[in-house]
Scaffold this active site. Structure first.
Site, mmCIF file in Angstrom:
data_model
loop_
_atom_site.group_PDB
_atom_site.id
_atom_site.type_symbol
_atom_site.label_atom_id
_atom_site.label_comp_id
_atom_site.label_asym_id
_atom_site.label_seq_id
_atom_site.Cartn_x
_atom_site.Cartn_y
_atom_site.Cartn_z
ATOM 1 C CE LYS A 37 6.001 13.623 -29.712
ATOM 2 N NZ LYS A 37 5.446 13.889 -28.374
ATOM 3 C CG ASP A 64 1.922 13.657 -28.706
ATOM 4 O OD1 ASP A 64 0.693 13.133 -28.645
ATOM 5 O OD2 ASP A 64 2.635 13.270 -28.030
ATOM 6 C CE LYS A 66 0.078 10.198 -26.228
ATOM 7 N NZ LYS A 66 1.241 11.481 -26.282
ATOM 8 C CG HIS A 68 -9.881 9.988 -23.424
ATOM 9 N ND1 HIS A 68 -9.125 8.733 -22.562
ATOM 10 C CD2 HIS A 68 -11.165 9.647 -23.109
ATOM 11 C CE1 HIS A 68 -9.941 8.156 -22.273
ATOM 12 N NE2 HIS A 68 -11.062 8.614 -22.728
ATOM 13 C CG ASP A 69 -13.568 16.217 -22.374
ATOM 14 O OD1 ASP A 69 -14.662 15.753 -21.981
ATOM 15 O OD2 ASP A 69 -12.843 16.951 -21.940
ATOM 16 C CG ASN A 72 -20.069 18.845 -28.664
ATOM 17 O OD1 ASN A 72 -20.214 18.997 -30.097
ATOM 18 N ND2 ASN A 72 -20.078 19.989 -27.914
ATOM 19 C CB THR A 73 -15.414 18.195 -25.403
ATOM 20 O OG1 THR A 73 -16.488 18.722 -24.655
ATOM 21 C CG2 THR A 73 -13.998 18.972 -25.015
ATOM 22 C CB THR A 126 4.830 2.452 -25.272
ATOM 23 O OG1 THR A 126 5.266 3.755 -25.150
ATOM 24 C CG2 THR A 126 4.379 2.103 -26.826
ATOM 25 N NE ARG A 217 14.486 11.078 -23.803
ATOM 26 C CZ ARG A 217 13.784 10.214 -23.010
ATOM 27 N NH1 ARG A 217 14.235 10.494 -21.871
ATOM 28 N NH2 ARG A 217 13.035 9.400 -23.361
HETATM 29 O O1 C5P Z 1 13.203 11.294 -26.242
HETATM 30 P P1 C5P Z 1 12.552 10.206 -27.167
HETATM 31 O O2 C5P Z 1 12.991 10.008 -28.619
HETATM 32 O O3 C5P Z 1 12.445 8.951 -26.150
HETATM 33 O O4 C5P Z 1 10.952 11.062 -27.264
HETATM 34 C C1 C5P Z 1 9.953 10.178 -27.663
HETATM 35 C C2 C5P Z 1 8.622 11.198 -27.613
HETATM 36 O O5 C5P Z 1 7.692 10.282 -28.078
HETATM 37 C C3 C5P Z 1 8.266 11.785 -26.324
HETATM 38 O O6 C5P Z 1 7.864 13.016 -26.827
HETATM 39 C C4 C5P Z 1 7.299 10.962 -25.830
HETATM 40 O O7 C5P Z 1 6.608 11.565 -24.841
HETATM 41 C C5 C5P Z 1 6.692 10.315 -26.870
HETATM 42 N N1 C5P Z 1 5.980 9.088 -26.816
HETATM 43 C C6 C5P Z 1 6.675 7.765 -26.295
HETATM 44 N N2 C5P Z 1 6.130 6.849 -26.224
HETATM 45 C C7 C5P Z 1 4.770 6.583 -26.432
HETATM 46 C C8 C5P Z 1 4.202 7.757 -26.837
HETATM 47 C C9 C5P Z 1 4.916 8.909 -26.976
HETATM 48 O O8 C5P Z 1 7.812 7.917 -26.211
HETATM 49 N N3 C5P Z 1 4.151 5.520 -26.280
#
Ligand code: C5P
Length: 239
Positions: A37, A64, A66, A68-69, A72-73, A126, A217
């Site tokens: 990702k 990733d 995301k 949002h605009d 067309n953009t 989330t 992580r």
């Molecule tokens: O390190 P970790 O496993 O928490 O990373 C999760 C990844 O998923 C990060 O890149 C985080 O920005 C992304 N993410 C998230 N929760 C979301 C959407 C994306 O943790 N709702």
């Protein structure tokens, strides 16, 4: 589930802005995880070169950003994302039906008949709570809003959603089995929670019906990221 099937479900989040660091992860983990990702931090720092580097090692990419605009953009940015040869990319369902439908239309036109990147919608982040939604004038419970946006995305021709593992059963019920569900917030038994609060284990997320698990992580911070990735596969298969 075979080890390879489990492996294909794992998306490793390359959360760093340093090209050399990301290159080390890509080299170490290609063939051990299903996808990488590339998010806003890495793409802002290193741009499409980061995507190409991963592809050079034989890795697949989830972009990733995301979007949002205005419709067309987003449609035009989506075509550029797909031209990079990524497998998945995403936009915000809150951008609305027209933004999503125009994106699907533009992708179909550009890749008529051929294979194209799959596009996912983010429903409600989330990190948002009922209070966050009220603050922007949305007085609907989070789960209801998530299902409403997932159904809207599906109607607009979007291929799936990014959602909390806890929301998977509701989305499956509303959108059916061929709708992709990608879930972050996954923590294997051996890993720390970090700042994630509402988490599921990989086994729980797969059992709930997630197609792909985004994990950062627990793999990236491990002493040996390759070993951590294999331990996650062990957990999924044992479960
Ligand atoms: O390190 P970790 O496993 O928490 O990373 C999760 C990844 O998923 C990060 O890149 C985080 O920005 C992304 N993410 C998230 N929760 C979301 C959407 C994306 O943790 N709702």
């Amino acid at each position: 589930m075979t080890r390879e099937e489990a492996r294909n479900k794992i998306i490793f989040a390359l959360d760093s802005g340093e090209f050399a660091h990301v290159q080390y992860w890509a080299e170490t983990l290609v063939g051990r995880v299903g996808m990488f990702k590339v998010g806003k931090q890495l793409f802002t720092a290193c741009g499409p070169a980061a995507v190409r580097m991963i592809q050079k090692f034989g890795g697949e990419v989830f972009l990733d950003l995301k979007f949002h605009d205005i419709p067309n953009t987003v449609a035009m940015a989506s075509v550029e994302a797909a031209r990079l040869g990524v497998r998945l990319f995403n936009l915000h369902a809150l951008g609305g039906y027209e933004m999503m439908a125009r994106t699907r239309e533009a992708l179909d036109k550009e890749f008529s008949g051929g294979e194209r990147a799959k596009v996912l919608a983010v429903t409600i982040l989330t990190s948002s709570t009922e209070e966050t939604l009220r603050g922007v004038g949305i007085n609907i419970p989070v789960p209801d809003m998530v299902v409403k946006l997932a159904a809207l995305a599906k109607k607009a021709g979007i291929d799936g959603v990014v959602a909390s593992p806890l929301e998977v059963p509701l989305i499956r019920e509303a959108c059916g089995s061929d709708f992709l569900i990608v879930t972050p917030g996954v923590r294997p038994g051996f890993a720390a929670l970090n700042d994630q609060k509402r988490v599921m284990t990989p086994v729980e997320a797969v059992t709930a019906g997630s197609d792909y698990l985004v994990i950062g992580r627990p793999i990236g911070d491990a002493e040996d990221p390759a070993v951590a990735a294999e331990m996650i596969l062990d957990e999924i298969i044992a479960g």
